[in-house]
Enzyme design. Sequence first.
Site, PDB file in Angstrom:
ATOM      1  N   LYS A 360       0.817  -1.143   0.140  1.00 34.90           N
ATOM      2  CA  LYS A 360       0.064   0.098  -0.056  1.00 34.90           C
ATOM      3  C   LYS A 360       0.833   1.304  -0.032  1.00 34.90           C
ATOM      4  CE  LYS A 360      -3.758  -2.010   2.711  1.00 34.90           C
ATOM      5  NZ  LYS A 360      -4.976  -2.033   1.615  1.00 34.90           N
ATOM      6  N   ARG A 437     -10.380 -12.174   2.575  1.00 35.49           N
ATOM      7  CA  ARG A 437     -11.177 -13.415   1.911  1.00 35.49           C
ATOM      8  C   ARG A 437     -10.358 -14.600   2.053  1.00 35.49           C
ATOM      9  NH1 ARG A 437     -11.699 -10.457  -3.743  1.00 35.49           N
ATOM     10  NH2 ARG A 437     -11.651  -8.716  -2.093  1.00 35.49           N
TER      11      ARG A 437
END
Length: 588
Positions: A360, A437
């Site tokens: 990021k 996920r």
Amino acid sequence: HTLHPSVSRSTLARLSLSACRLGTYRFTPWVSQSTSNPVDSAPALIAGTVAAAACHWQQQRHRGQKRAIALHGVGPSGNSTNMACMSEMLLKPRQRLLFRNSCNFEALATAGRNIWVVGKKKSICNAATQLSEVLKLPLLSQQVDALTAGYAGAKVESPWMDTNKVLRKITVVALPEEAGRSVTHVRPDVIAKQLHGQIAGQEVVLAVGEDDALAAGLAVARCLSPYTAKTTKPLDESVCNVSFYGCTPSDETMEHIKLASESVRIAQGLVDMPPNSVNPTSFKDFVLEAIRDMPNVSHELIEGDELRARGYGLLWATGKGAVSPPCLLVLTHSSSESSQKGVALVGKGITFDTGGAALKSREGMCGMKRDMGGAAGMFGTFLALAKSGGVPSGRPLHCVLCLAENSIGPTAFLHDDILTCYSGLTVEINNTDAEGRLVLSDGVSHVAKHLDCDTVIDMATLTGAQGISTGTHHGLIVASDEQLERDIMAAGKHSGDMVHPGIFAPEILMHEFDSDFADMRNSVKNRSNAQSSCAGLFIYRHLTHCGYSGRWLHIDMAYPVYEPLGSFATGWGVGVLTTFLRVCAERS
């Protein structure tokens, strides 16, 4: 004094001397000769004395230094120290709440505390009329009557003198009258914005109906964030009394408010704490400390290399690049040898998310300590229900916490890796920053294989697209069952943790994860095609591949985890899930 003779010169003198630091000011209402409406005088600047200000500063500095010593152990040097500090702050918070189901205005007047009155216009006007007489504030009711809430609420403040001749303040907050069909009537978002950080050690009167008591009570609870590392503004020990006016909530409602409020604040603190305090190991240790000696609660722990050895390939790969090893922590509350099928709560607990190989940006990485908000909310829900004896029907309740730090380093997992999941499916990694996920898929697969459940709920700060789908105040839900969807929406509206449905369409959306080399990829091909719903369905694919055929609910709360409190956590999820499991689950 000339404008309003009832405010004596001695009162104004005490007002001046009550300021302990420079630059504090207050407004005093008065009535002009040309109108009967109260107006505000020019602000009276309270200078105080340099000696008083210096004394106040020294006291604050001394308390801050003592608090800093207590916080000194929080850091990467030792997880046992981290856990001890977490337990001290969250299980024994310095600022406490005490809820009462009725209000006595005469008792408020003699308590010697500042007072907040919060509610819709009609209710606060009724309360202000009574308080005007008790506090000897003839203009208060007129001030409140002149309030116009607008969309963000409005408030008015007035000074009053308690029985010990100490200056106090009463603040009346008018809540917006309107609420759309998808919005909680009492507007808990407005309550939180107006009161956050201001009510420690004070009296709060909620002038609401019984249907609004839970949402209003939980909104007040999140106004006292339990964590701070400030040495100049430490959290002093205090009790905030919260009472109800205009209704007398039942004992059952009061128990729900009390236990859920405690869990909301625990979830808030976990999310607000920095990653050098909260990592997978310290989170795990804190949870085990919190449930220690709780009746009918047991746990199972799978940690580190054992995850790899037993086939939890997604959870292990996500966390293997960090110093603190990943783990799967399974909590179970079962009050008897019940033959009923259980309920499983599965929470994403990424204690910090760098994005891994998909690193990021600096701006995008700030705030990623919140990426364990799903696990914090699930644990808070489990704790509140376990303290009250579990799910009302006696069904077993499980909480599965998928804890890992998505770090960057020589052992971190990479793009193009193909991982074997606990479900047996293989996943090609095309985005290491879509790790939530992954860990949840191993978590729900554990439920399907080892826990006899017919309801599985997973919750996570899963996608930035959640805010685009349902906004900053509503969590996104994807449900396999229509009645389940309706019930969780009703529970969200009643509790103030509002939700709105995404798309349950696996036949249409699952092709987004097609892979040439594995059973599926972990990130979508088209980010404009219901991205948040797709992410939930990725988890559902693993659950059903294990043979599960019961009800499933996915909750994405990436934005409600901190909105509307800005940088502070909200403890979101505890309200909606405790309400659902106490009231709605058995009906559906």
